[in-house]
Design a protein around this motif. Structure first.
Motif, PDB file in Angstrom:
ATOM      1  N   ALA A  61       0.752  -1.234  -0.021  1.00 30.64           N
ATOM      2  CA  ALA A  61       0.107  -0.012   0.009  1.00 30.64           C
ATOM      3  C   ALA A  61       0.965   1.253  -0.028  1.00 30.64           C
ATOM      4  CB  ALA A  61      -0.942  -0.252   1.084  1.00 30.64           C
ATOM      5  N   THR A  62       1.919   1.235   0.500  1.00 33.52           N
ATOM      6  CA  THR A  62       2.948   2.390   0.744  1.00 33.52           C
ATOM      7  C   THR A  62       3.660   2.817  -0.295  1.00 33.52           C
ATOM      8  OG1 THR A  62       3.185   1.990   3.055  1.00 33.52           O
ATOM      9  CG2 THR A  62       4.819   3.489   2.155  1.00 33.52           C
ATOM     10  N   ALA A  63       4.303   1.657  -1.001  1.00 26.29           N
ATOM     11  CA  ALA A  63       5.333   1.935  -1.828  1.00 26.29           C
ATOM     12  C   ALA A  63       4.630   1.474  -3.483  1.00 26.29           C
ATOM     13  CB  ALA A  63       6.459   1.036  -1.780  1.00 26.29           C
ATOM     14  N   GLY A  64       3.504   0.596  -3.553  1.00 23.23           N
ATOM     15  CA  GLY A  64       2.882   0.228  -4.620  1.00 23.23           C
ATOM     16  C   GLY A  64       3.478  -0.999  -5.027  1.00 23.23           C
ATOM     17  N   TRP A  65       4.435  -1.399  -4.362  1.00 22.29           N
ATOM     18  CA  TRP A  65       5.188  -2.768  -4.529  1.00 22.29           C
ATOM     19  C   TRP A  65       5.787  -3.175  -3.224  1.00 22.29           C
ATOM     20  CZ3 TRP A  65      10.635  -3.799  -6.512  1.00 22.29           C
ATOM     21  CH2 TRP A  65      11.532  -2.895  -6.436  1.00 22.29           C
ATOM     22  N   ILE A  66       6.330  -4.477  -3.553  1.00 25.75           N
ATOM     23  CA  ILE A  66       7.234  -4.999  -2.273  1.00 25.75           C
ATOM     24  C   ILE A  66       8.702  -4.879  -2.791  1.00 25.75           C
ATOM     25  CG2 ILE A  66       7.275  -6.804  -0.513  1.00 25.75           C
ATOM     26  CD1 ILE A  66       4.397  -7.472  -0.954  1.00 25.75           C
ATOM     27  N   SER A  67       9.298  -3.765  -2.251  1.00 23.19           N
ATOM     28  CA  SER A  67      10.827  -3.898  -2.653  1.00 23.19           C
ATOM     29  C   SER A  67      11.697  -4.726  -1.850  1.00 23.19           C
ATOM     30  CB  SER A  67      11.390  -2.360  -2.600  1.00 23.19           C
ATOM     31  OG  SER A  67      11.527  -1.843  -1.088  1.00 23.19           O
ATOM     32  N   PRO A  68      12.663  -5.003  -2.247  1.00 18.26           N
ATOM     33  CA  PRO A  68      13.785  -6.015  -1.786  1.00 18.26           C
ATOM     34  C   PRO A  68      14.065  -5.477  -0.545  1.00 18.26           C
ATOM     35  CG  PRO A  68      14.380  -5.873  -4.015  1.00 18.26           C
ATOM     36  CD  PRO A  68      13.390  -4.783  -3.989  1.00 18.26           C
ATOM     37  N   GLY A  69      14.352  -4.081  -0.267  1.00 15.78           N
ATOM     38  CA  GLY A  69      14.819  -3.318   0.978  1.00 15.78           C
ATOM     39  C   GLY A  69      13.491  -3.598   1.956  1.00 15.78           C
ATOM     40  N   GLY A  70      12.368  -3.324   1.268  1.00 17.91           N
ATOM     41  CA  GLY A  70      11.053  -3.142   2.400  1.00 17.91           C
ATOM     42  C   GLY A  70      10.980  -4.546   2.919  1.00 17.91           C
ATOM     43  N   LEU A  71      11.102  -5.774   1.975  1.00 18.42           N
ATOM     44  CA  LEU A  71      10.669  -7.175   2.303  1.00 18.42           C
ATOM     45  C   LEU A  71      11.771  -7.492   3.352  1.00 18.42           C
ATOM     46  CD1 LEU A  71       9.433  -9.711   2.033  1.00 18.42           C
ATOM     47  CD2 LEU A  71      11.071 -10.250   0.167  1.00 18.42           C
ATOM     48  N   ASN A  72      13.100  -7.335   3.094  1.00 18.66           N
ATOM     49  CA  ASN A  72      14.255  -7.491   4.204  1.00 18.66           C
ATOM     50  C   ASN A  72      14.099  -6.875   5.441  1.00 18.66           C
ATOM     51  OD1 ASN A  72      15.899  -9.484   2.888  1.00 18.66           O
ATOM     52  ND2 ASN A  72      16.447  -7.988   1.299  1.00 18.66           N
ATOM     53  N   HIS A  73      13.516  -5.686   5.479  1.00 20.94           N
ATOM     54  CA  HIS A  73      13.199  -5.009   6.681  1.00 20.94           C
ATOM     55  C   HIS A  73      12.169  -5.658   7.458  1.00 20.94           C
ATOM     56  CE1 HIS A  73      13.193  -1.662   9.535  1.00 20.94           C
ATOM     57  NE2 HIS A  73      11.932  -1.708   9.617  1.00 20.94           N
ATOM     58  N   LEU A  74      10.957  -6.030   6.802  1.00 18.21           N
ATOM     59  CA  LEU A  74       9.964  -6.763   7.389  1.00 18.21           C
ATOM     60  C   LEU A  74      10.436  -8.280   7.927  1.00 18.21           C
ATOM     61  CD1 LEU A  74       6.863  -7.375   7.841  1.00 18.21           C
ATOM     62  CD2 LEU A  74       6.671  -7.980   5.569  1.00 18.21           C
ATOM     63  N   CYS A  75      11.228  -8.919   7.055  1.00 14.51           N
ATOM     64  CA  CYS A  75      11.722 -10.187   7.475  1.00 14.51           C
ATOM     65  C   CYS A  75      12.544 -10.239   8.593  1.00 14.51           C
ATOM     66  CB  CYS A  75      12.309 -10.846   6.080  1.00 14.51           C
ATOM     67  SG  CYS A  75      11.181 -11.428   5.060  1.00 14.51           S
ATOM     68  N   ASP A  76      13.474  -8.948   8.822  1.00 12.17           N
ATOM     69  CA  ASP A  76      14.350  -8.849   9.942  1.00 12.17           C
ATOM     70  C   ASP A  76      13.580  -8.688  11.021  1.00 12.17           C
ATOM     71  OD1 ASP A  76      16.662  -8.504  11.229  1.00 12.17           O
ATOM     72  OD2 ASP A  76      16.892  -6.401  10.673  1.00 12.17           O
ATOM     73  N   ALA A  77      12.254  -7.940  11.018  1.00 12.69           N
ATOM     74  CA  ALA A  77      11.684  -7.660  12.183  1.00 12.69           C
ATOM     75  C   ALA A  77      11.140  -8.945  12.626  1.00 12.69           C
ATOM     76  CB  ALA A  77      10.549  -6.624  11.933  1.00 12.69           C
TER      77      ALA A  77
END
Length: 416
Positions: A61-77
């Protein structure tokens, strides 16, 4: 043992804020060095993985896609391996894992029978001529609005466009008529779907109160006496399902409202959720009372933004009023509900695939046995019903099995 680290965090401020909106700092599953902390971190990772799907929605919803950086931040959390996180994200049709560039939104246009006849391809071509990104897909559960479309935006809520002013109202208002004995749609057009007070003024929570008064086993006995079967397609006897979960001891239990209706031409549950959301909350709470489950979940189709909004509002109002939480209706019953939004996967309408999706995995069906009544969500006893079944259960407990059976045999088709 060293801390588990992924790589340099390349997420944006907006992506980090999106993840933080779903996963509070205390929910982060951090693994530390000591053996005890590693074991605790492993358990915490398992307990928090169910937040993966909401986190992916927040990034999309925020970026219009799931970027590698965003996904890795979520997975890290969540301490989910990034490869597994990508596997989940790429499983769903509503998530994009490639950069859409400057495309601000995607218009999903239904190409199934009702919409095809109503000119879906013409609509898709007009949108493309206007420079819009169009995805031609299966039924969106909006057959009464054919040709249907669903807009998935960036930095704006997903929505179903209202091409005519009268489409802003889901259904026309009607006066309560004692001669029309509706069951499933009895509150539609009568009760304000955004108001708990309106729902209770029209008899809401009388069924749950009676269920509390007569007790869990008597509730199941009423359901059995009425002969209620599941309205999701398999027609499995509801009382057997509830009894199986009720008989389990010593483990947490769950009840799930399966609101991921995706069959072409099917949108009955959407009508209930949009126009009578408190009924779904009350029905799921009744199922929790009957089975001894303290944990309720609503898994709703991702293409149903209005129903999602109204259910979320209903849950919050019920929590505030003491109808969810540690002491439901002052009875000592502990029960609460979490809302989970699907992301465009037809298979998640199957109950075991749905449970895998909630738990933060790819929505792939499991083999049976074991069955959900003993090994369901998180491997714990679980009952899954759709909103129509839950609405009928309320009618049965409030009015009795005999009244339900009589209404089914003597009433006109419009009263069902």
């Amino acid at each position: 043992m060293a801390d588990l680290k992924l790589h340099v965090d390349t997420s944006t401020d907006a992506e980090r804020a999106a993840v933080a909106s779903v996963i509070a700092p205390d929910d982060h599953a951090v693994i530390h060095e000591s053996e005890r902390s590693v074991r605790g971190g492993t358990a915490r990772r398992r307990d928090r993985r169910h937040l993966l799907l909401p986190g992916l929605h927040a990034l999309q919803a925020t970026a219009g896609w799931i970027s590698p950086g965003g996904l890795n931040h979520l997975c890290d959390a969540l301490q989910v391996p990034p490869a597994e996180g990508f596997g989940v994200a790429s499983f769903y049709e509503l998530f994009r894992t490639t950069d859409p560039g400057h495309e601000q939104s995607v218009h999903h246009v239904c190409m199934d029978t009702a919409c095809h006849i109503a000119g879906a391809e013409d609509l898709a071509q007009r949108l493309e001529a206007q420079g819009e990104k169009v995805h031609r897909g299966p039924c969106l559960g909006q057959c009464e609005k054919a040709p249907a479309r669903f807009v998935q935006g960036r930095d704006e809520p997903d929505h179903v466009p209202a091409d005519r002013p009268d489409e802003l109202v889901a259904l026309p208002q009607r006066a309560a008529d004692p001669d029309v004995q509706l069951r499933l749609l009895r509150n539609v057009g009568v009760v304000d779907p955004t108001s708990l007070a309106s729902y209770r003024d029209h008899g809401g929570y009388l069924a749950l109160q009676r269920g509390i008064d007569i007790g869990p086993q008597a509730v199941i006995d009423e359901i059995r006496g009425a002969g209620l079967s599941g309205r999701g397609g398999a027609a499995f006897p509801t009382a057997i399902k509830w009894q199986g979960v009720a008989d389990e001891r010593g483990r947490p239990k769950h009840v799930i409202a399966n609101a991921d209706e995706s069959e072409p031409g099917t949108f009955k549950d959407r009508i209930v959720m949009e126009n009578d959301p408190f009924c779904v909350i009350e029905g799921l709470t009744l199922a929790g009372l009957a089975t001894g489950a303290e944990n309720g979940w609503i898994y709703i189709r991702g293409e149903y933004p209005l129903a999602t909004l109204r259910l979320a509002n209903a849950i919050e109002q019920c929590r505030t009023a003491g109808l969810l939480g540690d002491d439901v209706l002052g009875s000592g019953l502990r029960f609460d509900i979490e809302l989970r939004r699907g992301a465009g996967a037809y298979i998640c309408g199957e109950e075991t695939a749905l449970m895998e999706s909630i738990a933060g995995f790819r929505g792939e069906p499991r083999n049976k046995p074991p069955f959900p009544s003993t090994h369901g969500l998180f491997g714990e006893p679980t009952a899954v019903n759709n909103p129509e079944t839950l609405a009928n259960a309320l009618f049965i407990v409030e009015h009795g099995a005999d009244t339900y059976r009589l209404a089914g045999t003597e009433a006109s088709p419009g009263t069902r």
